[in-house]
Design a protein around this motif. Sequence first.
Motif, PDB file in Angstrom:
ATOM      1  N   ILE A   2       1.242  -0.415  -1.839  1.00  0.00           N
ATOM      2  CA  ILE A   2       2.064  -1.591  -1.223  1.00  0.00           C
ATOM      3  C   ILE A   2       2.022  -2.844  -2.214  1.00  0.00           C
ATOM      4  O   ILE A   2       1.118  -2.934  -2.732  1.00  0.00           O
ATOM      5  N   LYS A   3       3.241  -3.014  -2.413  1.00  0.00           N
ATOM      6  CA  LYS A   3       3.568  -4.365  -3.423  1.00  0.00           C
ATOM      7  C   LYS A   3       4.272  -5.408  -2.485  1.00  0.00           C
ATOM      8  O   LYS A   3       5.228  -5.240  -1.845  1.00  0.00           O
ATOM      9  N   LEU A   4       3.512  -6.441  -2.654  1.00  0.00           N
ATOM     10  CA  LEU A   4       4.310  -7.820  -1.889  1.00  0.00           C
ATOM     11  C   LEU A   4       5.004  -8.359  -2.783  1.00  0.00           C
ATOM     12  O   LEU A   4       4.768  -8.862  -3.858  1.00  0.00           O
ATOM     13  N   THR A   5       6.574  -8.521  -2.666  1.00  0.00           N
ATOM     14  CA  THR A   5       7.210  -9.584  -3.279  1.00  0.00           C
ATOM     15  C   THR A   5       7.628 -10.961  -2.675  1.00  0.00           C
ATOM     16  O   THR A   5       7.995 -11.776  -3.295  1.00  0.00           O
ATOM     17  N   GLU A  41       0.888 -14.102  -6.972  1.00  0.00           N
ATOM     18  CA  GLU A  41       0.296 -13.482  -8.687  1.00  0.00           C
ATOM     19  C   GLU A  41      -1.087 -13.121  -8.443  1.00  0.00           C
ATOM     20  O   GLU A  41      -1.148 -12.395  -9.329  1.00  0.00           O
ATOM     21  N   VAL A  42      -2.038 -13.349  -7.365  1.00  0.00           N
ATOM     22  CA  VAL A  42      -3.086 -12.706  -7.342  1.00  0.00           C
ATOM     23  C   VAL A  42      -3.510 -11.615  -6.293  1.00  0.00           C
ATOM     24  O   VAL A  42      -4.733 -11.188  -6.458  1.00  0.00           O
ATOM     25  N   VAL A  43      -2.498 -11.634  -5.288  1.00  0.00           N
ATOM     26  CA  VAL A  43      -2.989 -10.496  -4.391  1.00  0.00           C
ATOM     27  C   VAL A  43      -2.824  -9.299  -4.890  1.00  0.00           C
ATOM     28  O   VAL A  43      -1.913  -8.778  -5.813  1.00  0.00           O
ATOM     29  N   THR A  44      -3.896  -8.374  -4.372  1.00  0.00           N
ATOM     30  CA  THR A  44      -3.644  -6.903  -4.930  1.00  0.00           C
ATOM     31  C   THR A  44      -3.852  -6.215  -3.486  1.00  0.00           C
ATOM     32  O   THR A  44      -5.020  -5.601  -3.001  1.00  0.00           O
ATOM     33  N   PRO A  45      -2.715  -5.791  -2.863  1.00  0.00           N
ATOM     34  CA  PRO A  45      -2.849  -5.148  -1.494  1.00  0.00           C
ATOM     35  C   PRO A  45      -3.434  -3.763  -1.568  1.00  0.00           C
ATOM     36  O   PRO A  45      -2.984  -3.042  -2.634  1.00  0.00           O
ATOM     37  N   THR A  91      -6.427  -4.922   2.959  1.00  0.00           N
ATOM     38  CA  THR A  91      -6.801  -6.222   2.249  1.00  0.00           C
ATOM     39  C   THR A  91      -5.813  -6.614   1.366  1.00  0.00           C
ATOM     40  O   THR A  91      -5.000  -5.724   0.658  1.00  0.00           O
ATOM     41  N   VAL A  92      -5.882  -8.016   0.950  1.00  0.00           N
ATOM     42  CA  VAL A  92      -5.015  -8.644   0.047  1.00  0.00           C
ATOM     43  C   VAL A  92      -5.827  -8.690  -1.257  1.00  0.00           C
ATOM     44  O   VAL A  92      -5.441  -9.181  -2.271  1.00  0.00           O
ATOM     45  N   GLY A  93      -7.185  -8.237  -1.288  1.00  0.00           N
ATOM     46  CA  GLY A  93      -7.803  -8.540  -2.284  1.00  0.00           C
ATOM     47  C   GLY A  93      -8.764  -9.852  -2.516  1.00  0.00           C
ATOM     48  O   GLY A  93      -8.276 -10.752  -1.710  1.00  0.00           O
ATOM     49  N   ALA A 120      -0.793 -14.137   6.781  1.00  0.00           N
ATOM     50  CA  ALA A 120       0.357 -13.391   6.950  1.00  0.00           C
ATOM     51  C   ALA A 120       0.609 -12.322   6.238  1.00  0.00           C
ATOM     52  O   ALA A 120       1.142 -11.180   6.563  1.00  0.00           O
ATOM     53  N   ALA A 121      -0.083 -12.434   4.831  1.00  0.00           N
ATOM     54  CA  ALA A 121       0.031 -11.200   3.760  1.00  0.00           C
ATOM     55  C   ALA A 121      -0.645 -10.219   4.370  1.00  0.00           C
ATOM     56  O   ALA A 121      -0.203  -9.044   4.038  1.00  0.00           O
ATOM     57  N   VAL A 122      -1.909 -10.337   4.818  1.00  0.00           N
ATOM     58  CA  VAL A 122      -2.658  -9.030   5.110  1.00  0.00           C
ATOM     59  C   VAL A 122      -2.084  -8.407   6.336  1.00  0.00           C
ATOM     60  O   VAL A 122      -2.009  -7.132   6.621  1.00  0.00           O
ATOM     61  N   GLU A 123      -1.490  -9.268   7.261  1.00  0.00           N
ATOM     62  CA  GLU A 123      -0.804  -8.625   8.439  1.00  0.00           C
ATOM     63  C   GLU A 123       0.501  -7.682   7.867  1.00  0.00           C
ATOM     64  O   GLU A 123       0.664  -6.541   8.339  1.00  0.00           O
TER      65      GLU A 123
END
Length: 225
Positions: A2-5, A41-45, A91-93, A120-123
């Motif tokens: 999974i990659k968040l843009t 720049e820092v999240v690692t889903p 997790t987003v890391g 919001a990102a982890v959801e």
Amino acid sequence: MIKLTSIDRSEALRYLACHDEKSIGETASVYLDECESRLLEVVTPKYLYKYIPLSFENGRPAAEGCTLPLEGKEIAEHLEGCSGIILMCGTVGSGADRLIRVLQIEDMAKAVIADAFAGAAVEQVMNEAESIIRGEFPGKYFTWRYSPGYGDFPIEIQKQLLDVLDAPRKIGLCTSDSRMLAPVKSVTAVMGVSDAPLPQRKRGCVTCNMRERCQFRKRGLHCGS
């Protein structure tokens, strides 16, 4: 993978108790852009899941082949009619946790906004993971995600759930002695799986053991569960 843009801004605003971006002012709007950009720049889903067959004894569900307890009346009701469960976590890391700590020193307003975006990102990660998982079980029917801490489903189960998934080793997701997930912006959940359509299950504030002290409810909002 999974990659968040991008991160769901409307969801982040809801965590901030804002109805829309116009209501927060020009300066805060600039902060939104900055915090979203820095988080991306820092999240690692990452996510994990495992399917486990389910049996019932005297109306109580039991995960077959493992020692994970499914305790509580409401989880039993939630899984009624299911033949299996999906254990999952996402997790987003730890990068998000580190950024929030840095922002707490730099600018507390930015820290609060970044925290909302990380939630919001982890959801988003969990929603996308669920979509991927559902696609791997064609013809099956699913309950919605039920997390430890909902209703009378004990939050203490999180450690055992993560152990079953081998999450500490595989993606570095653990629990602390105080039952907090680490990284903080993480989620664990159980979904029921059935061969036949399932009735709509109750969800929302009524199932949450935080409902009496929830800050969302005090503001006339909800967390999205």
